[in-house]
Write a protein that holds these residues in place. Structure first.
Motif, PDB file in Angstrom:
ATOM      1  N   LYS A 128       8.220   1.632 -12.465  1.00  0.00           N
ATOM      2  CA  LYS A 128       8.694   2.617 -11.493  1.00  0.00           C
ATOM      3  C   LYS A 128       7.515   3.346 -10.851  1.00  0.00           C
ATOM      4  O   LYS A 128       7.515   3.598  -9.647  1.00  0.00           O
ATOM      5  CB  LYS A 128       9.630   3.604 -12.189  1.00  0.00           C
ATOM      6  CG  LYS A 128      10.298   4.564 -11.263  1.00  0.00           C
ATOM      7  CD  LYS A 128      11.280   5.446 -12.025  1.00  0.00           C
ATOM      8  CE  LYS A 128      11.893   6.462 -11.096  1.00  0.00           C
ATOM      9  NZ  LYS A 128      12.777   7.378 -11.800  1.00  0.00           N
ATOM     10  N   THR A 134       6.015   0.979  -8.213  1.00  0.00           N
ATOM     11  CA  THR A 134       6.818   0.795  -7.007  1.00  0.00           C
ATOM     12  C   THR A 134       6.891   2.062  -6.155  1.00  0.00           C
ATOM     13  O   THR A 134       7.123   1.973  -4.955  1.00  0.00           O
ATOM     14  CB  THR A 134       8.247   0.326  -7.336  1.00  0.00           C
ATOM     15  OG1 THR A 134       8.874   1.275  -8.189  1.00  0.00           O
ATOM     16  CG2 THR A 134       8.233  -1.038  -7.986  1.00  0.00           C
ATOM     17  N   GLN A 135       6.681   3.216  -6.739  1.00  0.00           N
ATOM     18  CA  GLN A 135       6.713   4.461  -5.975  1.00  0.00           C
ATOM     19  C   GLN A 135       5.336   4.858  -5.439  1.00  0.00           C
ATOM     20  O   GLN A 135       5.222   5.827  -4.688  1.00  0.00           O
ATOM     21  CB  GLN A 135       7.276   5.595  -6.830  1.00  0.00           C
ATOM     22  CG  GLN A 135       8.746   5.424  -7.124  1.00  0.00           C
ATOM     23  CD  GLN A 135       9.286   6.518  -8.022  1.00  0.00           C
ATOM     24  OE1 GLN A 135       8.536   7.243  -8.676  1.00  0.00           O
ATOM     25  NE2 GLN A 135      10.596   6.638  -8.067  1.00  0.00           N
ATOM     26  N   SER A 136       4.313   4.120  -5.801  1.00  0.00           N
ATOM     27  CA  SER A 136       2.960   4.474  -5.374  1.00  0.00           C
ATOM     28  C   SER A 136       2.737   4.113  -3.908  1.00  0.00           C
ATOM     29  O   SER A 136       3.361   3.201  -3.367  1.00  0.00           O
ATOM     30  CB  SER A 136       1.936   3.750  -6.243  1.00  0.00           C
ATOM     31  OG  SER A 136       2.016   2.365  -6.012  1.00  0.00           O
ATOM     32  N   ASP A 137       1.820   4.826  -3.277  1.00  0.00           N
ATOM     33  CA  ASP A 137       1.502   4.557  -1.874  1.00  0.00           C
ATOM     34  C   ASP A 137       0.842   3.196  -1.699  1.00  0.00           C
ATOM     35  O   ASP A 137       1.097   2.498  -0.709  1.00  0.00           O
ATOM     36  CB  ASP A 137       0.595   5.650  -1.307  1.00  0.00           C
ATOM     37  CG  ASP A 137       1.354   6.928  -1.018  1.00  0.00           C
ATOM     38  OD1 ASP A 137       2.591   6.881  -0.892  1.00  0.00           O
ATOM     39  OD2 ASP A 137       0.696   7.982  -0.913  1.00  0.00           O
ATOM     40  N   TYR A 138      -0.026   2.787  -2.633  1.00  0.00           N
ATOM     41  CA  TYR A 138      -0.699   1.496  -2.478  1.00  0.00           C
ATOM     42  C   TYR A 138       0.291   0.336  -2.538  1.00  0.00           C
ATOM     43  O   TYR A 138       0.113  -0.663  -1.865  1.00  0.00           O
ATOM     44  CB  TYR A 138      -1.845   1.319  -3.484  1.00  0.00           C
ATOM     45  CG  TYR A 138      -1.507   1.591  -4.922  1.00  0.00           C
ATOM     46  CD1 TYR A 138      -0.898   0.636  -5.715  1.00  0.00           C
ATOM     47  CD2 TYR A 138      -1.820   2.813  -5.510  1.00  0.00           C
ATOM     48  CE1 TYR A 138      -0.594   0.877  -7.042  1.00  0.00           C
ATOM     49  CE2 TYR A 138      -1.524   3.069  -6.834  1.00  0.00           C
ATOM     50  CZ  TYR A 138      -0.911   2.098  -7.602  1.00  0.00           C
ATOM     51  OH  TYR A 138      -0.608   2.341  -8.911  1.00  0.00           O
ATOM     52  N   HIS A 139       1.353   0.463  -3.299  1.00  0.00           N
ATOM     53  CA  HIS A 139       2.401  -0.561  -3.382  1.00  0.00           C
ATOM     54  C   HIS A 139       3.253  -0.531  -2.113  1.00  0.00           C
ATOM     55  O   HIS A 139       3.512  -1.560  -1.481  1.00  0.00           O
ATOM     56  CB  HIS A 139       3.258  -0.301  -4.622  1.00  0.00           C
ATOM     57  CG  HIS A 139       4.222  -1.390  -4.960  1.00  0.00           C
ATOM     58  ND1 HIS A 139       5.450  -1.517  -4.347  1.00  0.00           N
ATOM     59  CD2 HIS A 139       4.146  -2.388  -5.858  1.00  0.00           C
ATOM     60  CE1 HIS A 139       6.093  -2.545  -4.872  1.00  0.00           C
ATOM     61  NE2 HIS A 139       5.321  -3.107  -5.785  1.00  0.00           N
ATOM     62  N   ARG A 140       3.669   0.652  -1.707  1.00  0.00           N
ATOM     63  CA  ARG A 140       4.516   0.834  -0.537  1.00  0.00           C
ATOM     64  C   ARG A 140       3.818   0.376   0.745  1.00  0.00           C
ATOM     65  O   ARG A 140       4.406  -0.320   1.581  1.00  0.00           O
ATOM     66  CB  ARG A 140       4.913   2.305  -0.433  1.00  0.00           C
ATOM     67  CG  ARG A 140       5.927   2.610   0.648  1.00  0.00           C
ATOM     68  CD  ARG A 140       6.268   4.092   0.714  1.00  0.00           C
ATOM     69  NE  ARG A 140       5.095   4.964   0.773  1.00  0.00           N
ATOM     70  CZ  ARG A 140       4.364   5.165   1.864  1.00  0.00           C
ATOM     71  NH1 ARG A 140       4.653   4.528   2.982  1.00  0.00           N
ATOM     72  NH2 ARG A 140       3.320   5.965   1.848  1.00  0.00           N
ATOM     73  N   LEU A 141       2.525   0.736   0.914  1.00  0.00           N
ATOM     74  CA  LEU A 141       1.776   0.330   2.109  1.00  0.00           C
ATOM     75  C   LEU A 141       1.674  -1.190   2.219  1.00  0.00           C
ATOM     76  O   LEU A 141       1.769  -1.751   3.307  1.00  0.00           O
ATOM     77  CB  LEU A 141       0.373   0.943   2.088  1.00  0.00           C
ATOM     78  CG  LEU A 141       0.284   2.445   2.322  1.00  0.00           C
ATOM     79  CD1 LEU A 141      -1.123   2.943   2.019  1.00  0.00           C
ATOM     80  CD2 LEU A 141       0.701   2.791   3.736  1.00  0.00           C
ATOM     81  N   LEU A 167       3.786  -3.460   1.005  1.00  0.00           N
ATOM     82  CA  LEU A 167       5.082  -4.036   1.377  1.00  0.00           C
ATOM     83  C   LEU A 167       5.428  -3.751   2.837  1.00  0.00           C
ATOM     84  O   LEU A 167       6.013  -4.606   3.512  1.00  0.00           O
ATOM     85  CB  LEU A 167       6.178  -3.523   0.447  1.00  0.00           C
ATOM     86  CG  LEU A 167       6.093  -4.059  -0.976  1.00  0.00           C
ATOM     87  CD1 LEU A 167       7.162  -3.443  -1.853  1.00  0.00           C
ATOM     88  CD2 LEU A 167       6.208  -5.579  -0.994  1.00  0.00           C
ATOM     89  N   LEU A 168       5.071  -2.587   3.328  1.00  0.00           N
ATOM     90  CA  LEU A 168       5.285  -2.294   4.750  1.00  0.00           C
ATOM     91  C   LEU A 168       4.496  -3.261   5.629  1.00  0.00           C
ATOM     92  O   LEU A 168       5.003  -3.757   6.640  1.00  0.00           O
ATOM     93  CB  LEU A 168       4.886  -0.857   5.074  1.00  0.00           C
ATOM     94  CG  LEU A 168       5.853   0.231   4.643  1.00  0.00           C
ATOM     95  CD1 LEU A 168       5.253   1.613   4.880  1.00  0.00           C
ATOM     96  CD2 LEU A 168       7.178   0.098   5.368  1.00  0.00           C
ATOM     97  N   GLU A 204       6.292  -6.560   5.650  1.00  0.00           N
ATOM     98  CA  GLU A 204       7.508  -6.519   6.474  1.00  0.00           C
ATOM     99  C   GLU A 204       7.200  -6.462   7.965  1.00  0.00           C
ATOM    100  O   GLU A 204       8.023  -6.871   8.778  1.00  0.00           O
ATOM    101  CB  GLU A 204       8.371  -5.331   6.058  1.00  0.00           C
ATOM    102  CG  GLU A 204       8.967  -5.516   4.673  1.00  0.00           C
ATOM    103  CD  GLU A 204       9.625  -4.253   4.120  1.00  0.00           C
ATOM    104  OE1 GLU A 204       9.554  -3.184   4.784  1.00  0.00           O
ATOM    105  OE2 GLU A 204      10.199  -4.337   3.032  1.00  0.00           O
TER     106      GLU A 204
END
Length: 145
Positions: free
Chosen positions: A32, A35-42, A44-45, A48
């Motif tokens: 969790k 998946t909530q970290s900025d490095y993970h989110r950036l 995936l963005l 996409e």
């Protein structure tokens, strides 16, 4: 004082269940956090946003899986994050290799590398997409360069 064998068995079972539950909880919380970290989110963005990568995967739908905690590629410290994210679409799957650094002035993560490696061997650089992807993105947003 004597302890019966059945009491020892119950204690062993309780300890095993309690320990297993604790390990499962720690695993869930660690995933969790990723998946909530900025490095993970950036990362995936960025995936996409790349139509070639999404089309190659057969996404949407895009499925993102837990990172493998024992994979030596995954390395995170306060200034640098390097992770390998398993992803799949309806056509195929692969790994999203990412590398990010933390900006010391703003304390925000900056994505430095994002490369999708598909099972078939194809590699797509998401930070510097192929010219076709850049042209496709420009025409979709109305920017003509």
């Amino acid at each position: 004082m004597r302890v019966s064998t059945s009491q020892l068995q119950q204690l062993a079972i309780f300890t095993t269940v309690f320990t297993g539950g604790g390990i499962g909880t720690m695993y869930y919380l660690q995933q969790k956090t990723f998946t909530q970290s900025d490095y993970h989110r950036l990362a995936l963005l960025k995936l996409e946003e790349c139509p070639i990568a999404m089309e190659s995967l057969g996404a949407p739908p895009l499925r993102v899986y837990n990172i493998h905690l024992t994979d030596r590629y995954n390395c995170i410290d306060p200034q640098r994050a390097q992770i390998k994210i398993p992803v799949t679409g309806s056509k195929t799957g692969g790994y999203l290799y990412t590398s990010s650094i933390r900006d010391p002035d703003t304390n925000r993560w900056i994505l430095k590398q994002a490369v999708l490696k598909l099972r078939e061997g194809q590699t797509i650089d998401l930070v510097n997409p192929p010219p076709l992807a850049a042209a496709q993105i420009s025409t979709e947003t109305g920017d003509w360069h």
